[in-house]
Structures are given as C-alpha cells and as structure tokens.
Design an enzyme around this catalytic site. Structure first.
Site, mmCIF file in Angstrom:
data_model
loop_
_atom_site.group_PDB
_atom_site.id
_atom_site.type_symbol
_atom_site.label_atom_id
_atom_site.label_comp_id
_atom_site.label_asym_id
_atom_site.label_seq_id
_atom_site.Cartn_x
_atom_site.Cartn_y
_atom_site.Cartn_z
ATOM 1 N N LYS A 80 0.771 -1.222 -0.048
ATOM 2 C CA LYS A 80 0.047 0.036 -0.023
ATOM 3 C C LYS A 80 0.874 1.319 0.035
ATOM 4 O O LYS A 80 0.618 2.187 -0.561
ATOM 5 C CB LYS A 80 -1.007 -0.155 1.337
ATOM 6 C CG LYS A 80 -1.857 -1.189 1.529
ATOM 7 C CD LYS A 80 -2.407 -1.138 2.700
ATOM 8 C CE LYS A 80 -3.287 -2.478 2.748
ATOM 9 N NZ LYS A 80 -3.621 -2.538 4.512
ATOM 10 N N GLY A 81 2.002 1.112 0.331
ATOM 11 C CA GLY A 81 2.999 2.466 0.704
ATOM 12 C C GLY A 81 3.178 3.177 -0.548
ATOM 13 O O GLY A 81 3.289 4.666 -0.164
ATOM 14 N N GLU A 130 7.838 2.540 -6.104
ATOM 15 C CA GLU A 130 8.233 2.156 -4.696
ATOM 16 C C GLU A 130 8.011 3.358 -4.065
ATOM 17 O O GLU A 130 8.485 4.509 -4.332
ATOM 18 C CB GLU A 130 9.241 1.259 -4.397
ATOM 19 C CG GLU A 130 8.911 -0.212 -4.273
ATOM 20 C CD GLU A 130 8.255 -0.421 -2.721
ATOM 21 O OE1 GLU A 130 7.450 0.279 -2.385
ATOM 22 O OE2 GLU A 130 8.603 -1.358 -2.174
ATOM 23 N N ASP A 131 7.598 3.208 -2.614
ATOM 24 C CA ASP A 131 7.564 4.240 -1.722
ATOM 25 C C ASP A 131 9.137 4.473 -1.113
ATOM 26 O O ASP A 131 9.831 5.699 -1.312
ATOM 27 C CB ASP A 131 6.795 4.222 -0.518
ATOM 28 C CG ASP A 131 6.961 2.794 0.150
ATOM 29 O OD1 ASP A 131 7.812 1.906 -0.368
ATOM 30 O OD2 ASP A 131 5.895 2.589 1.002
ATOM 31 N N ASP A 135 14.730 -0.084 0.964
ATOM 32 C CA ASP A 135 15.435 -0.208 2.614
ATOM 33 C C ASP A 135 16.564 -1.322 2.257
ATOM 34 O O ASP A 135 17.599 -1.176 2.009
ATOM 35 C CB ASP A 135 14.164 -0.294 3.541
ATOM 36 C CG ASP A 135 14.865 -0.543 4.751
ATOM 37 O OD1 ASP A 135 15.992 0.200 5.015
ATOM 38 O OD2 ASP A 135 14.200 -1.134 5.884
ATOM 39 N N LYS A 176 16.972 4.362 1.118
ATOM 40 C CA LYS A 176 17.811 4.189 2.637
ATOM 41 C C LYS A 176 18.838 3.352 2.346
ATOM 42 O O LYS A 176 18.711 2.163 2.733
ATOM 43 C CB LYS A 176 16.622 3.792 3.623
ATOM 44 C CG LYS A 176 17.122 4.339 5.044
ATOM 45 C CD LYS A 176 16.041 3.297 5.763
ATOM 46 C CE LYS A 176 14.678 3.756 6.336
ATOM 47 N NZ LYS A 176 14.055 2.933 7.249
ATOM 48 N N PHE A 214 13.675 4.843 11.082
ATOM 49 C CA PHE A 214 12.286 4.574 10.541
ATOM 50 C C PHE A 214 11.253 5.843 10.426
ATOM 51 O O PHE A 214 11.275 6.636 11.298
ATOM 52 C CB PHE A 214 11.447 3.526 11.610
ATOM 53 C CG PHE A 214 10.549 2.926 11.085
ATOM 54 C CD1 PHE A 214 10.589 1.682 10.506
ATOM 55 C CD2 PHE A 214 9.170 3.303 11.217
ATOM 56 C CE1 PHE A 214 9.584 0.839 9.820
ATOM 57 C CE2 PHE A 214 8.148 2.540 10.685
ATOM 58 C CZ PHE A 214 8.352 1.378 10.058
ATOM 59 N N ASP A 240 3.961 3.306 6.663
ATOM 60 C CA ASP A 240 3.036 3.310 7.894
ATOM 61 C C ASP A 240 4.119 2.736 9.180
ATOM 62 O O ASP A 240 5.002 2.099 8.810
ATOM 63 C CB ASP A 240 1.950 2.265 7.613
ATOM 64 C CG ASP A 240 2.510 0.779 7.372
ATOM 65 O OD1 ASP A 240 3.364 0.488 6.759
ATOM 66 O OD2 ASP A 240 2.071 -0.057 8.370
ATOM 67 N N ARG A 247 -0.064 6.654 7.408
ATOM 68 C CA ARG A 247 0.230 6.585 5.771
ATOM 69 C C ARG A 247 -0.364 8.075 5.233
ATOM 70 O O ARG A 247 0.174 8.587 4.292
ATOM 71 C CB ARG A 247 -0.795 5.451 5.372
ATOM 72 C CG ARG A 247 -0.047 4.116 5.320
ATOM 73 C CD ARG A 247 -0.669 3.271 4.391
ATOM 74 N NE ARG A 247 -0.555 1.699 4.944
ATOM 75 C CZ ARG A 247 0.454 1.064 4.674
ATOM 76 N NH1 ARG A 247 1.545 1.591 4.254
ATOM 77 N NH2 ARG A 247 0.414 -0.242 5.141
HETATM 78 P P1 IMP Z 1 12.794 -3.408 1.576
HETATM 79 O O1 IMP Z 1 12.210 -4.835 1.074
HETATM 80 O O2 IMP Z 1 13.496 -3.514 2.797
HETATM 81 O O3 IMP Z 1 13.779 -2.642 0.815
HETATM 82 O O4 IMP Z 1 11.769 -2.452 2.025
HETATM 83 C C1 IMP Z 1 10.434 -2.848 1.661
HETATM 84 C C2 IMP Z 1 9.412 -1.866 2.287
HETATM 85 O O5 IMP Z 1 9.418 -1.783 3.652
HETATM 86 C C3 IMP Z 1 9.486 -0.503 1.947
HETATM 87 O O6 IMP Z 1 8.875 -0.070 0.358
HETATM 88 C C4 IMP Z 1 8.486 0.181 2.705
HETATM 89 O O7 IMP Z 1 7.362 -0.067 2.246
HETATM 90 C C5 IMP Z 1 8.673 -0.659 3.984
HETATM 91 N N1 IMP Z 1 9.688 -0.078 4.642
HETATM 92 C C6 IMP Z 1 10.748 -0.038 4.580
HETATM 93 N N2 IMP Z 1 11.643 1.096 5.649
HETATM 94 C C7 IMP Z 1 10.689 1.645 6.049
HETATM 95 C C8 IMP Z 1 10.262 2.709 7.105
HETATM 96 O O8 IMP Z 1 11.332 3.723 7.511
HETATM 97 N N3 IMP Z 1 9.125 3.065 7.408
HETATM 98 C C9 IMP Z 1 8.028 2.447 6.966
HETATM 99 N N4 IMP Z 1 8.053 1.359 5.955
HETATM 100 C C10 IMP Z 1 9.205 1.163 5.713
HETATM 101 MG MG MG Z 2 6.726 -0.239 0.170
#
Ligand code: IMP
Ligand code: MG
Length: 183
Positions: free
Chosen positions: A42-43, A98-99, A102, A130, A151, A158, A164
């Site tokens: 949803k992000g 993507e939002d 990470d 990030k 975070f 969220d 959100r």
């Molecule tokens: P990744 O797979 O670790 O790169 O991140 C996947 C998803 O986790 C991101 O697209 C975000 O939706 C969520 N996410 C990562 N870091 C944060 C944060 O700091 N706050 C909220 N959601 C996060």
């Molecule tokens: Mg996401």
C-alpha cells in the site's frame, strides 16, 4: 502537527518537487514507448498518484500488493504477494514504483518476478532511498530522495498500519515505537 511526530524529515514541498522531476525524466525517456507503471501497495500509493500526474506521455497503470514487514519496524526478508497485477506486460516497458528502498529485498524479488513475464525491460522508480541498510545490490534507475537510517512514516509509509496519510515524511517519537514493540 499530531503529537506523535518528533521531526519532519522530508517536507511535502520537497516530495512534490521530487515527483515533478522524476515524472519529467520518465516522460522524456519513455517517449513513444509502451510503458506500464506498477504501483506497489500500500505504501507506494501516495507517491504513485503524485508521479503519474507529472507524466505527460500515454501510460498504463497497475498495482501489486506485497508484504515484507509484519506490524513491526524490522524486515522479515520474506516477500509475500497479496494481490497481483492483471495487465499483460509482455513486450512492454515496466516501471515499478515504490515508496522506499530499504534492504532492497522487496524490489529484488519484484524485478525478477516481472522479468519472468516477457517485458521489454523492467526498471525501478522510488520516492525515497535508505541505502545504509541494503542487503542486496539493486539498480535504481529513478531514485528520489536519500534519507538516513531512521524509521519513517507518512507519504504512504506506515507504522502498524497507521500514519500513511501524513503529507510529510516524519520520524515518530520514541514512545510510539516502544508502545508498539510491547504488543
Ligand atoms: P525493503 O524490502 O527492505 O527494501 O523494504 C520494503 C518496504 O518496507 C518498503 O517499500 C516500505 O514500504 C517498507 N519500509 C522500509 N523502511 C520503512 C520505514 O522506515 N518506514 C515504513 N516502512 C518502511
Ligand atoms: Mg513499500
């Protein structure tokens, strides 16, 4: 400002400017090409709606819903598809929106998934990056704003399903996260 917010990390004005610049680049790079933008729910939904309105060429849109986090601030590393796309992407250019990147695990998985569906190519666009917590190397062709290892919530992101709808990207006060970890 709601009392849970400690700090605004990226303002709504910066986020708007970011979407405008990325939209402009995408419009010129994909001119005359069949482009499908895939929003990651949803992000990604807030950035997605900002971004597509800055794109001036004809596009198609679709959504995929994945879950890589539970209700916590830690990544499980497991990507689960909750809702898949329905557009046929074969022979088209795919851009995943993507939002935030990470660890990179989600996009690494999604890129491979769409590559297996016969598109011309698959690229990535993210509002926020990030890079300090990356676990897998991933190429991000359209990278927005780089943020520190904190975070964050808002602009689609969220914590425990909430926040959100905040227009800025914010850091919450420590007690909010401490309360959440107890549950
Ligand atoms: P990744 O797979 O670790 O790169 O991140 C996947 C998803 O986790 C991101 O697209 C975000 O939706 C969520 N996410 C990562 N870091 C944060 C944060 O700091 N706050 C909220 N959601 C996060
Ligand atoms: Mg996401």
């Amino acid at each position: 400002m709601i009392e849970e917010i400690e700090e605004i990390l990226v303002s709504r004005e910066e986020l708007q400017k970011n979407a405008r610049e990325l939209g402009k680049r995408i419009s010129s790079d994909y001119e005359g090409k069949d482009l499908v933008l895939i929003g990651v729910l949803k992000g990604g939904v807030v950035f997605f709606s900002d971004l597509i309105r800055e794109i001036t060429i004809p596009i198609e849109i679709d959504f995929i819903s994945v879950s890589s986090y539970g209700n916590s601030t830690r990544s499980s590393g497991v990507v689960r598809i909750i809702k898949d796309t329905d557009i046929d992407v074969s022979g088209k250019h795919v851009l995943i929106v993507e939002d935030l990147v990470d660890t990179g695990l989600t996009l690494h998985y999604l890129k491979d998934l769409f590559k297996g569906r016969g598109p011309k190519d698959v690229k990535i666009c993210t509002a926020l990056d990030k890079p300090s917590r990356r676990k897998v190397e991933i190429e991000i062709e359209y990278k927005g704003i780089t943020i520190p290892d904190k975070f964050v919530v808002g602009y689609g992101l969220d914590y425990g399903g909430k926040y959100r709808n905040l227009a800025d990207v914010c850091v919450l006060k420590p007690w909010v996260y401490e309360k959440g970890e107890e549950n």
